[in-house]
Design a protein around this motif. Sequence first.
Motif, PDB file in Angstrom:
ATOM      1  N   ARG A 292       0.828  -1.227  -0.019  1.00  0.00           N
ATOM      2  CA  ARG A 292       0.147  -0.039   0.031  1.00  0.00           C
ATOM      3  C   ARG A 292       0.953   1.363  -0.077  1.00  0.00           C
ATOM      4  N   VAL A 293       0.841   2.223  -1.143  1.00  0.00           N
ATOM      5  CA  VAL A 293       1.561   3.263  -1.084  1.00  0.00           C
ATOM      6  C   VAL A 293       0.598   4.409  -1.431  1.00  0.00           C
ATOM      7  N   THR A 294       0.920   5.624  -1.161  1.00  0.00           N
ATOM      8  CA  THR A 294       0.207   6.813  -1.284  1.00  0.00           C
ATOM      9  C   THR A 294       0.797   7.550  -2.482  1.00  0.00           C
ATOM     10  N   ALA A 295      -0.088   8.445  -3.158  1.00  0.00           N
ATOM     11  CA  ALA A 295       0.221   9.300  -4.286  1.00  0.00           C
ATOM     12  C   ALA A 295      -0.594  10.457  -4.352  1.00  0.00           C
ATOM     13  N   ARG A 296       0.179  11.325  -4.856  1.00  0.00           N
ATOM     14  CA  ARG A 296      -0.589  12.640  -4.950  1.00  0.00           C
ATOM     15  C   ARG A 296      -1.435  12.594  -6.301  1.00  0.00           C
ATOM     16  N   ARG A 297      -0.721  11.910  -7.287  1.00  0.00           N
ATOM     17  CA  ARG A 297      -1.564  11.734  -8.560  1.00  0.00           C
ATOM     18  C   ARG A 297      -1.140  10.493  -9.203  1.00  0.00           C
ATOM     19  N   ILE A 298      -2.349   9.970  -9.855  1.00  0.00           N
ATOM     20  CA  ILE A 298      -2.163   8.854 -10.730  1.00  0.00           C
ATOM     21  C   ILE A 298      -1.936   8.826 -12.159  1.00  0.00           C
ATOM     22  N   LEU A 299      -1.102   7.976 -12.729  1.00  0.00           N
ATOM     23  CA  LEU A 299      -1.222   8.036 -14.058  1.00  0.00           C
ATOM     24  C   LEU A 299      -1.463   6.631 -14.618  1.00  0.00           C
ATOM     25  N   VAL A 300      -2.598   6.455 -15.098  1.00  0.00           N
ATOM     26  CA  VAL A 300      -3.063   5.100 -15.689  1.00  0.00           C
ATOM     27  C   VAL A 300      -2.584   4.933 -17.031  1.00  0.00           C
ATOM     28  N   ALA A 301      -1.725   3.892 -16.958  1.00  0.00           N
ATOM     29  CA  ALA A 301      -1.098   3.312 -18.315  1.00  0.00           C
ATOM     30  C   ALA A 301      -1.179   2.098 -18.660  1.00  0.00           C
ATOM     31  N   GLY A 302      -1.990   1.307 -18.053  1.00  0.00           N
ATOM     32  CA  GLY A 302      -1.943   0.028 -18.071  1.00  0.00           C
ATOM     33  C   GLY A 302      -2.285  -0.480 -19.589  1.00  0.00           C
TER      34      GLY A 302
ATOM     35  N   PHE B  84      -5.073  10.628 -13.974  1.00  0.00           N
ATOM     36  CA  PHE B  84      -4.963  10.787 -15.464  1.00  0.00           C
ATOM     37  C   PHE B  84      -4.720   9.536 -16.269  1.00  0.00           C
ATOM     38  N   ALA B  85      -4.697   9.509 -17.543  1.00  0.00           N
ATOM     39  CA  ALA B  85      -4.525   8.348 -18.246  1.00  0.00           C
ATOM     40  C   ALA B  85      -3.752   8.607 -19.477  1.00  0.00           C
ATOM     41  N   ALA B  86      -2.803   7.597 -20.046  1.00  0.00           N
ATOM     42  CA  ALA B  86      -2.247   7.829 -21.375  1.00  0.00           C
ATOM     43  C   ALA B  86      -2.133   6.570 -21.979  1.00  0.00           C
ATOM     44  N   GLY B  87      -1.529   6.856 -23.361  1.00  0.00           N
ATOM     45  CA  GLY B  87      -1.707   5.575 -24.062  1.00  0.00           C
ATOM     46  C   GLY B  87      -2.824   4.702 -24.786  1.00  0.00           C
ATOM     47  N   ASN B  88      -2.637   3.699 -25.283  1.00  0.00           N
ATOM     48  CA  ASN B  88      -3.708   2.723 -25.521  1.00  0.00           C
ATOM     49  C   ASN B  88      -5.100   2.633 -24.782  1.00  0.00           C
ATOM     50  N   VAL B  89      -4.778   2.893 -23.326  1.00  0.00           N
ATOM     51  CA  VAL B  89      -6.090   2.617 -22.385  1.00  0.00           C
ATOM     52  C   VAL B  89      -7.021   4.001 -22.722  1.00  0.00           C
ATOM     53  N   THR B  90      -6.482   4.873 -23.584  1.00  0.00           N
ATOM     54  CA  THR B  90      -7.515   6.054 -23.781  1.00  0.00           C
ATOM     55  C   THR B  90      -7.641   5.967 -25.320  1.00  0.00           C
ATOM     56  N   ASP B  91      -6.879   5.405 -26.118  1.00  0.00           N
ATOM     57  CA  ASP B  91      -6.979   5.373 -27.633  1.00  0.00           C
ATOM     58  C   ASP B  91      -6.762   3.950 -28.057  1.00  0.00           C
ATOM     59  N   VAL B  92      -7.438   3.122 -28.236  1.00  0.00           N
ATOM     60  CA  VAL B  92      -6.976   1.823 -28.869  1.00  0.00           C
ATOM     61  C   VAL B  92      -6.118   2.000 -30.218  1.00  0.00           C
ATOM     62  N   SER B  93      -6.097   2.972 -31.008  1.00  0.00           N
ATOM     63  CA  SER B  93      -5.706   3.208 -32.342  1.00  0.00           C
ATOM     64  C   SER B  93      -4.169   3.610 -32.159  1.00  0.00           C
ATOM     65  N   MET B  94      -3.827   3.816 -31.127  1.00  0.00           N
ATOM     66  CA  MET B  94      -2.359   4.330 -30.878  1.00  0.00           C
ATOM     67  C   MET B  94      -1.278   3.350 -31.300  1.00  0.00           C
ATOM     68  N   VAL B  95      -0.388   3.702 -32.221  1.00  0.00           N
ATOM     69  CA  VAL B  95       0.767   3.018 -32.227  1.00  0.00           C
ATOM     70  C   VAL B  95       1.661   3.355 -31.113  1.00  0.00           C
ATOM     71  N   LEU B  96       2.847   2.242 -31.227  1.00  0.00           N
ATOM     72  CA  LEU B  96       3.929   2.330 -30.079  1.00  0.00           C
ATOM     73  C   LEU B  96       4.361   3.676 -29.678  1.00  0.00           C
ATOM     74  N   VAL B  97       4.625   4.312 -30.947  1.00  0.00           N
ATOM     75  CA  VAL B  97       5.450   5.613 -30.684  1.00  0.00           C
ATOM     76  C   VAL B  97       4.459   6.710 -30.367  1.00  0.00           C
ATOM     77  N   ALA B  98       3.174   6.588 -30.784  1.00  0.00           N
ATOM     78  CA  ALA B  98       2.097   7.471 -30.398  1.00  0.00           C
ATOM     79  C   ALA B  98       1.983   7.351 -28.897  1.00  0.00           C
ATOM     80  N   SER B  99       1.931   6.117 -28.396  1.00  0.00           N
ATOM     81  CA  SER B  99       1.745   5.777 -26.988  1.00  0.00           C
ATOM     82  C   SER B  99       2.965   6.657 -26.088  1.00  0.00           C
TER      83      SER B  99
END
Length: 524
Positions: free
Chosen positions: A101-111, A276-291
Amino acid sequence: MSDDMTFDVVVVGGGVAGLSGAMALGRSRRSVLVIDAGEPRNAPADHAHNYLGREGVPPLELLEIGRAEVAAYGVEVLADRVVGLSGEAGSFVVTTEGGRRVTARRILVAGGVSDELPDVPGLAERWGKDVLHCPYCHGWEVRDRRIAILGTTPMAGHQGLLFRQLSDDVTLVLLDGVELPVEELEKMVAIGVTIVHGTPQEVVATDDGAALVGLRLADGSVLERDAIVVASMPHARADYLGPLGIEPAPFEVNGVAHGSVVPVEPSGATSVPGIFAAGNVTDVSMVLVASAAHGVRVGAWINAELAGEEAAAAVAEHRASLFERPAWEERYSGDKVWSGRVNVQLAAEAADLPPGRALDVGCGEGGDALWLAERGWQVTASDFAEAALARVTEHAADAGLGDRVTTRLLDVRTFEPDDETWDLVTAHFVHLPDGGMVDVVRRLASAVAPGGTLLVVGHAPSDVHSGLRHGHDSFMHTADQLLPALGDEWRVEVCESRPRIQPHPETGEEIAIADAVLRARLEG
């Protein structure tokens, strides 16, 4: 790493989006923890493409390089799986499958996402090898080969268009229940794509599984192929976000669902502040470099938000040191703060006034109050620091003026005279942020007796050049900025910025400064 640690950002997912976001944050000297379950979407692929500078690199090797690079900036990577998330911006609690269990001020979802494939036996086993989905990621490698496209949606013609550029031998197998629009069928015929109807029975491979043979079609025949193309149905990996109210939404193209994503703003912000979220979890059409690029961009947004939050906290702390009682109690409990001499403008403006009752607001250690008392005034010395009032009482007693000076604990921001009035109400160098001095002057004016005088003196904004008011710039005012506090019953006698010379407190050099002086008389 201990469980009681608090990070600026916890990144969920250590793919290219997560590591790139961590890189941007780490290079901004943020404390970052990346939690990665070790299930990259592109793990089955031998090589990654269209990644400038890393063309053809094996995906797992790319991630290994990335982990080493972010580690150089202090980013920690934990091999574990996030199973729970709670709290709010500034104090999220992240729980892992391994019991951390850890705490964080912000979360970036990139799973990232998991790919749902059509239920065709043998298909999933060859996913990422000779079962492909993207012409830009894998198309070059199957150029001039025999290609079958599994048509799982009415958008299947789009893949037909793109893979036909790479091979003359392309067959589009439309699964049961899928119909291509007439105009798409016409395109396929025109460019030479063969159309077959019916869900295949299985993917056929050699006995040792080393190579693809083809597809056993609905009629039992085998369509020999070197590669199979299928549009998977990618779904956001975000179950742990549900309790906070973030649910994946359909990802649609031309009204056709192609999986699910976590909805975000252009900044990467989700519907929950601080996540926040980034990468394919936000847009399935992103290729690797776009993610990867998206991860950097969202990481930068998170850093900017944290920097703004920290600046706001610093402003609040700075203002507390200037405008809140505890800081002044501490200041007056130490060494002598002021010279003990009367303020120049009080001596200039009140010298000829007939003595009466005076209210000295923000009296500090009592220099002005004692000066007035020496000239026959009955003075109420007020401040919101008890330590300051104690000094006034002591100084008045030492000067033999204890019968002419009384003290009152008073916060000018909430002061109400309750029908008590004085012949002179004076305030020197009382400053408030955000235009608050207009309300203060209105309160002080309500305490002036008919025929009495209001005198308010402040640091003029032009003093910025002197360096004496560092950090006070936005709190200073001109005399005319206070005039809206006075009604028609007031006669303004002085409203000016008055220059004077004083020694610099550090160098002793004489410098030119100015006081904003407002003196007004209440008609009566």
